[in-house]
Design a protein around this motif. Structure first.
Motif: not given
Length: 572
Positions: A109-116
């Motif tokens: 939501e805040i634009g940081d890279i995340s991995y799913k």
């Protein structure tokens, strides 16, 4: 079980070659256990189907169009929130199990890279699709929830740790040598195909039976040679996807199977093979789920009217004795002097008979002679009037039988989106109580016809139910276009969008009419065709019913492959 671990391996290779590195643009959940992801890869949109259906679980690219619900399910909304716009970094298989893992890079939501990670578990009725937070290995949600009370080893609920299905500790058949195969099997126990399935990962009973068919004998030399020869093309991805259409059932695999008898059809990709194999099968299941109550209602109404016709015909047969009741009344009136109260029968001379034959007349002993005569006159009048009324009722019941037979055929060939229109029709005709829903009001009067294309490019339209048939024939088709329908057989209205179609186009349209009819499984089906101007809907006729004239008849045999090839698909 054709979709085994080895088939999964080949499908993963096909997906890696096609959509790895692609971006997920849209996500839909058209049905309870199925997802469709629109992936943009290599300059092209691809439909990725992920199915956790208990009988048709699979993963593939598809060209089939899907109708999406107005209100997406919660799982679909969650996937849209976390995965739309994300990139597929990798697609891999867990060993040789039927578990496929999508490694996905997205932004939170805040634009940081995340991995799913999206896990697709193809395990029959236990199949599932699970979204996992890769960094914490926690389940975010799944298409099916599995609480601890159902499975103590793996809890599939949001917030729980993701645990892989238990390992089976089988040998890898693609790495096995001749010595490995010999060591793995008990040569004195028999049932070699079952042993192969038990000892080697990813091997289905279907493939094991193929190995034993090629071996011919259950000795080590023959079995190991057959085993290695089967694994060689699979190991190298030297594939030839095939569908085998046997007399009893259809099967598929990624290499030809000599152990199965039937017509064999090859395909360029595994996904194309699965599109063809599941064409109709999965959809029929969806239709049954969505319209099982309608099908039961239609069958009950059909049986009720067929039973009513039998009873009415028996009543009519009795009513046809009216002349005999009149004769008994007249003969009793002429012979009142010979009849006494309390008699249960009397023999009198039939003065209408030139030979003067005697007639025995049954009597009610509680009535006077005059009352018995009057009773027969009353029965005569009642029977005479009943014949007219009963014939009308029989005709009405026969029309109902024809109507419900037509509806039953439409349910057999319906797509899920057609079910709503059939339900609406039954409500409008007064057979079902009306339902009121926001979705229905929003889609009111929106009728979509199925479009097909002849080999010369001419468009052909097909009505799949009575509302579509009426709309196609009475509102869409031009007067000089060609209209087709199976001769004296319930089926769809078909219109060729041409005033002078080629003979081949007429035959192709006729094959569509035969395919979408009660004669789908028959050969040499008669199909009438005429100009739309000669097709009329009688006043007061039920939906979809028409009469026509100036027709010509052709005979065609429905062909599923030709129908699928003619169908126009929506762009992703």
């Amino acid at each position: 079980m054709s979709f085994d671990g080895l088939f999964t391996r080949a499908m993963v290779k096909e997906l890696v070659d096609t959509i790895k590195g692609g971006r997920m643009n849209r996500i839909h959940q058209p049905y309870q256990n199925e997802l469709v992801l629109i992936v943009r890869a290599n300059g092209k949109n691809r439909r990725l189907l992920l199915s956790a259906h208990p009988a048709y679980a699979r993963i593939q690219l598809t060209d089939e169009p899907f109708d999406n619900p107005q209100d997406p399910p919660m799982f679909c909304m969650l996937l849209r929130k976390h995965l739309e716009g994300s990139v597929i970094e990798d697609i891999r298989q867990a060993g040789l199990d039927r578990v496929v893992v999508f490694d996905i890079k997205s932004r939170n939501e805040i634009g940081d890279i995340s991995y799913k990670q999206l896990y697709v578990e193809i395990m029959g009725r236990h199949s599932n699709i699970i979204l996992v937070d890769k960094e914490r290995n926690l389940i975010m949600d799944s298409i099916k929830h599995v609480p601890p009370a159902v499975n103590t080893y793996r809890t599939i609920l949001p917030g729980h740790e993701y645990v892989m299905p238990p390992e089976q500790h089988k040998r890898n058949p693609l790495e096995a040598t001749k010595e490995d195969v010999i060591a793995a099997l008990d040569w004195n126990s028999g049932k070699m195909d079952k042993q192969i399935v038990a000892q080697f990962a990813g091997v289905s009973p279907l493939l094991a039976k193929e190995i034993m068919h090629l071996a011919k004998f259950s000795n080590p030399e023959a079995v190991t040679d057959a085993f290695l020869s089967v694994m060689e093309p699979i190991k190298k991805f030297d594939l030839q996807p095939v569908m085998i259409m046997g007399a009893q059932k259809e099967s598929f695999y990624m290499i030809p199977l000599a152990s199965l008898e039937g017509e064999t059809k090859t395909f360029p990709t595994l996904s194309a093979l699965l599109d063809r194999f599941y064409a109709g099968k999965a959809e029929r299941d969806r239709v049954k789920q969505k319209g099982h109550d309608l099908e039961r209602f239609v069958k009950n109404e059909l049986e009720k009217n067929e039973s009513k016709i039998k009873k009415l015909e028996a009543t009519l047969e009795e009513a046809q004795n009216a002349e005999q009741f009149q004769l008994y009344g007249e003969l009793l009136t002429a012979n009142l002097y010979a009849v006494k109260k309390g008699m249960d029968k009397v023999k009198v001379q039939n003065y209408y008979d030139e030979n003067g034959a005697m007639v025995e007349i049954p009597l009610d002993p509680l009535k006077t002679p005059a009352e018995n005569a009057q009773s027969y006159f009353s029965r005569y009048q009642k029977a005479k009037h009943a014949q007219v009324a009963v014939r009308e009722q029989i005709k009405k019941a026969q029309d109902e039988v024809l109507y419900f037979e037509n509806l039953l055929q439409q349910l057999e060939t319906a797509s899920p989106k057609d079910i709503g229109e059939i339900r609406e029709e039954l409500e409008e005709e007064g057979y079902l109580k009306k339902r009121h829903s926001r979705a229905r009001r929003k889609n009111a009067n929106k009728i979509a016809l199925e479009k097909y294309e002849a080999s010369d490019g001419t468009e052909i339209l097909v009505g799949k139910n009575n509302k579509q048939n009426d709309y196609l024939t009475n509102r869409v088709a031009a007067r000089d276009e060609i209209w087709l329908h199976t001769k004296d057989i319930p089926g769809s209205h078909v219109v060729i969008r041409s005033k002078n179609p080629a003979p081949e186009t007429i035959l192709e349209a006729a094959s569509l009419a035969a395919y979408f009819s009660k004669a789908r499984q028959s050969a040499s089906v008669p199909v009438d065709y005429t100009k739309v101007r000669y097709v009329k809907k009688p006043n007061g006729a039920k939906p979809g019913f028409v009469i026509y004239e100036n027709q010509q008849t052709v005979y065609v045999t429905p062909d599923t492959d030709k129908v699928l090839a003619m169908k126009k698909t929506k762009d992703a």
